[in-house]
Design a protein around this motif. Structure first.
Motif, PDB file in Angstrom:
ATOM      1  N   VAL A   1       0.694  -1.234  -0.005  1.00 51.97           N
ATOM      2  CA  VAL A   1      -0.130  -0.025   0.203  1.00 51.97           C
ATOM      3  C   VAL A   1       0.927   1.223   0.059  1.00 51.97           C
ATOM      4  N   ASN A   2       0.832   1.977  -1.038  1.00 53.19           N
ATOM      5  CA  ASN A   2       1.513   3.498  -1.169  1.00 53.19           C
ATOM      6  C   ASN A   2       0.704   4.412  -0.357  1.00 53.19           C
ATOM      7  N   THR A   3       1.578   5.384   0.074  1.00 51.72           N
ATOM      8  CA  THR A   3       0.850   6.608   0.523  1.00 51.72           C
ATOM      9  C   THR A   3       1.523   7.734  -0.216  1.00 51.72           C
ATOM     10  N   TYR A   4       0.563   8.809  -0.329  1.00 52.89           N
ATOM     11  CA  TYR A   4       0.676   9.969  -1.145  1.00 52.89           C
ATOM     12  C   TYR A   4       0.455  11.181  -0.165  1.00 52.89           C
ATOM     13  N   MET A   5       0.927  12.272  -0.688  1.00 57.19           N
ATOM     14  CA  MET A   5       0.887  13.645  -0.105  1.00 57.19           C
ATOM     15  C   MET A   5       0.263  14.507  -0.948  1.00 57.19           C
ATOM     16  N   ALA A   6      -0.744  15.325  -0.394  1.00 52.51           N
ATOM     17  CA  ALA A   6      -1.364  16.567  -0.988  1.00 52.51           C
ATOM     18  C   ALA A   6      -1.092  17.705  -0.023  1.00 52.51           C
ATOM     19  N   HIS A   7      -1.243  18.786  -0.605  1.00 50.53           N
ATOM     20  CA  HIS A   7      -1.316  20.140  -0.045  1.00 50.53           C
ATOM     21  C   HIS A   7      -2.385  20.959  -0.522  1.00 50.53           C
ATOM     22  N   GLY A   8      -3.164  21.737   0.467  1.00 52.11           N
ATOM     23  CA  GLY A   8      -4.141  22.587  -0.087  1.00 52.11           C
ATOM     24  C   GLY A   8      -5.039  23.025   1.124  1.00 52.11           C
ATOM     25  N   SER A   9      -6.092  23.695   0.951  1.00 52.08           N
ATOM     26  CA  SER A   9      -6.890  24.289   1.788  1.00 52.08           C
ATOM     27  C   SER A   9      -8.132  23.591   2.007  1.00 52.08           C
ATOM     28  N   VAL A  10      -8.667  23.451   3.369  1.00 55.05           N
ATOM     29  CA  VAL A  10      -9.805  22.717   3.735  1.00 55.05           C
ATOM     30  C   VAL A  10     -11.064  23.759   3.403  1.00 55.05           C
ATOM     31  N   VAL A  11     -11.575  22.716   2.348  1.00 54.20           N
ATOM     32  CA  VAL A  11     -13.131  23.479   1.979  1.00 54.20           C
ATOM     33  C   VAL A  11     -14.279  23.087   2.850  1.00 54.20           C
ATOM     34  N   ALA A  12     -14.300  21.843   3.307  1.00 51.04           N
ATOM     35  CA  ALA A  12     -15.361  21.661   4.179  1.00 51.04           C
ATOM     36  C   ALA A  12     -14.888  20.328   5.204  1.00 51.04           C
ATOM     37  N   VAL A  13     -15.600  20.256   6.220  1.00 53.12           N
ATOM     38  CA  VAL A  13     -15.343  19.079   7.053  1.00 53.12           C
ATOM     39  C   VAL A  13     -16.468  18.550   7.790  1.00 53.12           C
ATOM     40  N   ASP A  14     -16.725  17.363   7.520  1.00 50.83           N
ATOM     41  CA  ASP A  14     -17.986  16.674   7.935  1.00 50.83           C
ATOM     42  C   ASP A  14     -17.702  15.392   8.851  1.00 50.83           C
TER      43      ASP A  14
ATOM     44  N   ALA B   1     -19.290  13.763  10.914  1.00 51.19           N
ATOM     45  CA  ALA B   1     -20.409  12.744  11.097  1.00 51.19           C
ATOM     46  C   ALA B   1     -19.943  11.735  10.099  1.00 51.19           C
ATOM     47  N   ALA B   2     -19.799  12.238   8.765  1.00 50.26           N
ATOM     48  CA  ALA B   2     -19.617  11.287   7.671  1.00 50.26           C
ATOM     49  C   ALA B   2     -18.195  10.933   7.556  1.00 50.26           C
ATOM     50  N   GLN B   3     -16.967  11.648   8.758  1.00 51.35           N
ATOM     51  CA  GLN B   3     -15.764  11.260   8.479  1.00 51.35           C
ATOM     52  C   GLN B   3     -15.174  11.622   6.959  1.00 51.35           C
ATOM     53  N   GLU B   4     -15.370  12.963   6.654  1.00 50.00           N
ATOM     54  CA  GLU B   4     -15.146  13.369   5.234  1.00 50.00           C
ATOM     55  C   GLU B   4     -14.253  14.758   5.430  1.00 50.00           C
ATOM     56  N   ILE B   5     -13.237  14.933   4.504  1.00 54.38           N
ATOM     57  CA  ILE B   5     -12.746  16.135   4.582  1.00 54.38           C
ATOM     58  C   ILE B   5     -12.368  16.581   3.078  1.00 54.38           C
ATOM     59  N   THR B   6     -12.926  17.950   2.640  1.00 49.49           N
ATOM     60  CA  THR B   6     -12.916  18.188   1.252  1.00 49.49           C
ATOM     61  C   THR B   6     -11.677  19.237   1.134  1.00 49.49           C
ATOM     62  N   VAL B   7     -10.816  19.194   0.475  1.00 45.47           N
ATOM     63  CA  VAL B   7      -9.633  19.942   0.032  1.00 45.47           C
ATOM     64  C   VAL B   7      -9.416  20.472  -1.209  1.00 45.47           C
ATOM     65  N   GLN B   8      -9.259  21.477  -1.361  1.00 42.72           N
ATOM     66  CA  GLN B   8      -8.973  22.141  -2.659  1.00 42.72           C
ATOM     67  C   GLN B   8      -7.248  22.182  -2.778  1.00 42.72           C
ATOM     68  N   GLN B   9      -6.875  20.988  -3.518  1.00 35.60           N
ATOM     69  CA  GLN B   9      -5.440  20.915  -3.434  1.00 35.60           C
ATOM     70  C   GLN B   9      -4.504  20.831  -4.697  1.00 35.60           C
ATOM     71  N   ASN B  10      -3.119  20.804  -4.489  1.00 37.87           N
ATOM     72  CA  ASN B  10      -2.190  20.718  -5.507  1.00 37.87           C
ATOM     73  C   ASN B  10      -2.509  19.411  -6.358  1.00 37.87           C
ATOM     74  N   ALA B  11      -1.816  19.569  -7.465  1.00 42.94           N
ATOM     75  CA  ALA B  11      -1.541  18.245  -8.116  1.00 42.94           C
ATOM     76  C   ALA B  11      -0.797  17.060  -7.557  1.00 42.94           C
ATOM     77  N   VAL B  12      -1.446  16.008  -7.661  1.00 41.32           N
ATOM     78  CA  VAL B  12      -0.788  14.734  -7.120  1.00 41.32           C
ATOM     79  C   VAL B  12      -0.090  13.899  -8.155  1.00 41.32           C
ATOM     80  N   THR B  13       1.218  14.365  -8.633  1.00 40.77           N
ATOM     81  CA  THR B  13       1.723  13.770  -9.851  1.00 40.77           C
ATOM     82  C   THR B  13       2.145  12.395  -9.934  1.00 40.77           C
TER      83      THR B  13
END
Length: 102
Positions: A25-38, A40-52
């Motif tokens: 299992v590979n892990t990756y990194m993204a960097h960005g700004s949080v747009v939404a946190v839910d 209850a649904a255990q979700e986070i939405t991030v406006q992020q950079n490219a993951v090449t």
């Protein structure tokens, strides 16, 4: 006796295959700004950079939190680094979400 050996070999092969898939299992990194946190649904939405490494363009993406503490103290508007795992371009599990100074 022969059936027992065959069954043992089959179980050993399946166990090795399961271990191999977990180990790769590979892990990756993204960097960005949080747009939404839910929380209850255990979700986070991030406006992020490219993951090449995955061929993902810069975009807004919703991650599923991989644990109840992943979203602790994370708020909309924060700049974050997201360490995640992914099996395809539509789903990803955030393992760590770390606020960073701007």
């Amino acid at each position: 006796m022969k059936n027992t050996i065959v069954r043992f070999a089959a179980v050993a092969a399946l166990s090795l295959a399961a271990f191999s898939s977990q180990a790769s299992v590979n892990t990756y990194m993204a960097h960005g700004s949080v747009v939404a946190v839910d929380a209850a649904a255990q979700e986070i939405t991030v406006q992020q950079n490219a993951v090449t490494e995955l061929g993902w363009p810069a975009r807004t993406f919703t991650y599923t939190a991989a644990g109840s503490n992943v979203l602790k103290d994370i708020a909309v508007g924060q700049t974050v680094d997201v360490k995640f795992t992914s099996t395809n371009s539509f789903n990803a599990d955030a393992r760590f979400v770390t606020p960073v100074s701007q």
